[in-house]
Design a protein around this motif. Structure first.
Motif: not given
Length: 506
Positions: A410-430, A443-445
């Motif tokens: 998550i830190a790496m995901h957020n470690g760019v200057p842009q913040g538009l859209a993102s997603s995670i593929f998981t069946t783990d609710i946590q 991100c905004g999305i």
């Protein structure tokens, strides 16, 4: 299509849409189709005086339109939606010809225009203010929303018509006039939409002249629009570089901006993910529109325990997609918009290789059309997030990086200057809830088990950081096109002051 057929069909569609453009032998604006890379025609570019006249006319229209009841303003947008329904097939095909996106995407873009019109019509009866508790007896306090003025709309080539409608439909029901500066790469679709708008205005009959203006051209045209003091709101969609120019210029005159800028969107595939679902989602998000969406997937983080097998499956998916004429039903990937886009893709891939990236795909195809730029989408296994991974390249490049720990990724995901859209593929609710929490994606999305690309008009669209922070469509985005007043009404015979202040005279 043969090269000669592309231009001919574009002109036929424009004529059907009632939008014969003013082709001129010496026009400085060149209309091309990326399908063959050849010129459809030359068009005149608006002068600075032309732009100023259009803005002044729009401002005069706003002074009338602001007093029209909002539900009545919604009727104009309803008529626009009707005209778009009638024109959907022709306008969708024209979008495909001028942008190179596949036909279902061209038609989908027009459907998005229809959807936002429907949304805005309902909104025209819901421009709510608040009644606010006051500390003063015998008083009532409330907020009221009023039209802002002229809204300048600057759009990009990749969604040449939908983004105009996201803004125009809301601005018009809010009581604003609009002036549109489309991308110089997609002037033909703008003429077509303007013709559709003119038919709606004619049916409405009572709309003031100049309510919806169009100015065509490049940067100089946009600068006049951005700098004009009578343009109360500037909604600009494009690169972060463009936003860095537009934002300070509008702020310098205390105008208001809605900025929709660059995206460097990412997805995380966790060990518990439904891999078939993830593969399909990633394929569209990374390769749809030839990677030329602001929400295109550009970074993929895969857990190390499943990475080898998942990447192998993903490579097979990449090898299976059809590339070619976007008007054909079997095609999934059309051309890049122009040579500059291809050169940027090549530069990023070369840089990635130099940093240890393993590139799969990425080459140019269909050299029988030397002025068109068809490419195979590139899958690049990277040792880390560096170099071109940190920036947006508007092309079908997907950087894949292995990860071990959710907090770290998550830190790496957020470690760019842009913040538009993102997603995670998981069946783990946590994992899902963590990613959507304040400690998750910035991100905004933020999506779960769908890709970052492909937004609906019901949700506010936009991002954070270098993406600009603006919102269009959905939710309360309408407030960006209006100004708020706070009203206090004293219905008593006394004059109590706030905060217990005493100021007795006489």
């Amino acid at each position: 299509m043969e090269s000669s057929t592309v231009a001919r069909e574009a002109i036929d569609l424009l004529n059907k849409l009632g939008a014969a453009p003013p082709f001129a032998a010496q026009g400085s604006l060149v209309a091309r189709s990326p399908i063959d890379g050849l010129t459809v025609g030359h068009l005149p570019e608006a002068s600075a005086d032309d732009v100023r006249r259009t803005i002044e006319q729009a401002h005069a229209a706003y002074l009338i339109w602001r007093s029209v009841p909002a539900p009545r303003r919604g009727e104009l947008v309803r008529l626009l939606g009707e005209e778009l329904r009638r024109s959907k097939e022709d306008l969708g095909r024209l979008v495909t010809i001028e942008t190179g996106k596949i036909l279902s995407e061209g038609l989908g873009e027009v459907q998005e225009m229809i959807d936002i019109c429907d949304f805005a019509v309902g909104l025209s009866r819901q421009l709510y203010g608040l009644t606010i508790a006051t500390e003063r007896p015998g008083h009532r306090m409330m907020e009221t929303w009023h039209p802002a003025g002229v809204c300048g709309i600057v759009t990009a080539f990749n969604f040449p018509v939908a983004v105009w409608c996201w803004n125009a439909a809301l601005a018009l029901v809010c009581g604003d006039a609009v002036v549109w500066k489309p991308s110089e790469k997609t002037p033909l679709t703008a003429y077509a939409v303007q013709a559709v708008m003119e038919r709606a205005l004619a049916r409405f009959a009572a709309a003031p002249l100049g309510l919806a203006g169009l100015v065509q051209g490049g940067r100089a045209v946009g600068e006049v629009l951005v700098d004009h003091p009578k343009v109360a709101v500037v909604s600009a969609t494009g690169s972060t570089r463009m936003g860095r120019d537009v934002g300070p210029r509008v702020a310098a005159r205390f105008g208001r901006c809605i900025l929709e800028l660059g995206g460097n969107n990412a997805a995380i595939v966790t060990p518990s993910a439904n891999q078939d679902l993830a593969l399909r989602s990633i394929a569209f998000s990374a390769m749809g529109t030839a990677g030329q969406r602001c929400t295109s997937l550009r970074r993929l983080f895969v857990h190390e325990s499943i990475a080898d097998g998942f990447i192998a499956k993903l490579r097979n998916v990449y090898a299976s997609v059809s590339i070619g004429d976007p008007s054909q039903p079997s095609t999934l990937i059309g051309p890049l918009i122009d040579a500059a886009a291809y050169e940027a893709m090549e530069k990023s891939l070369t840089e990635a290789q130099a940093l240890g990236g393993k590139v799969h795909g990425g080459g140019r195809v269909d050299r029988a059309l030397p002025s068109a730029y068809y490419v195979t989408p590139a899958l690049v296994e990277m040792p880390g997030q560096q170099g071109p991974v940190l920036r947006e390249t508007f092309a079908p490049i997907l950087y894949v990086i292995r990860y071990r720990d959710l907090t770290d990724v998550i830190a790496m995901h957020n470690g760019v200057p842009q913040g538009l859209a993102s997603s995670i593929f998981t069946t783990d609710i946590q994992e899902a809830e963590t990613f959507m929490s304040s400690a998750g994606s910035d991100c905004g999305i933020v999506n779960v088990n769908i890709g970052p690309s492909g937004a609906e008009i019901g949700g506010a669209f936009g991002g954070e950081k270098e993406t600009g922070g603006g919102r269009e469509s959905g939710s309360d985005a309408w407030k960006g096109y209006m100004r708020r007043t706070t009203n206090t009404i004293n219905y008593s015979r006394d004059l109590p002051l706030a905060q217990g202040v005493k100021f007795d005279v006489g």
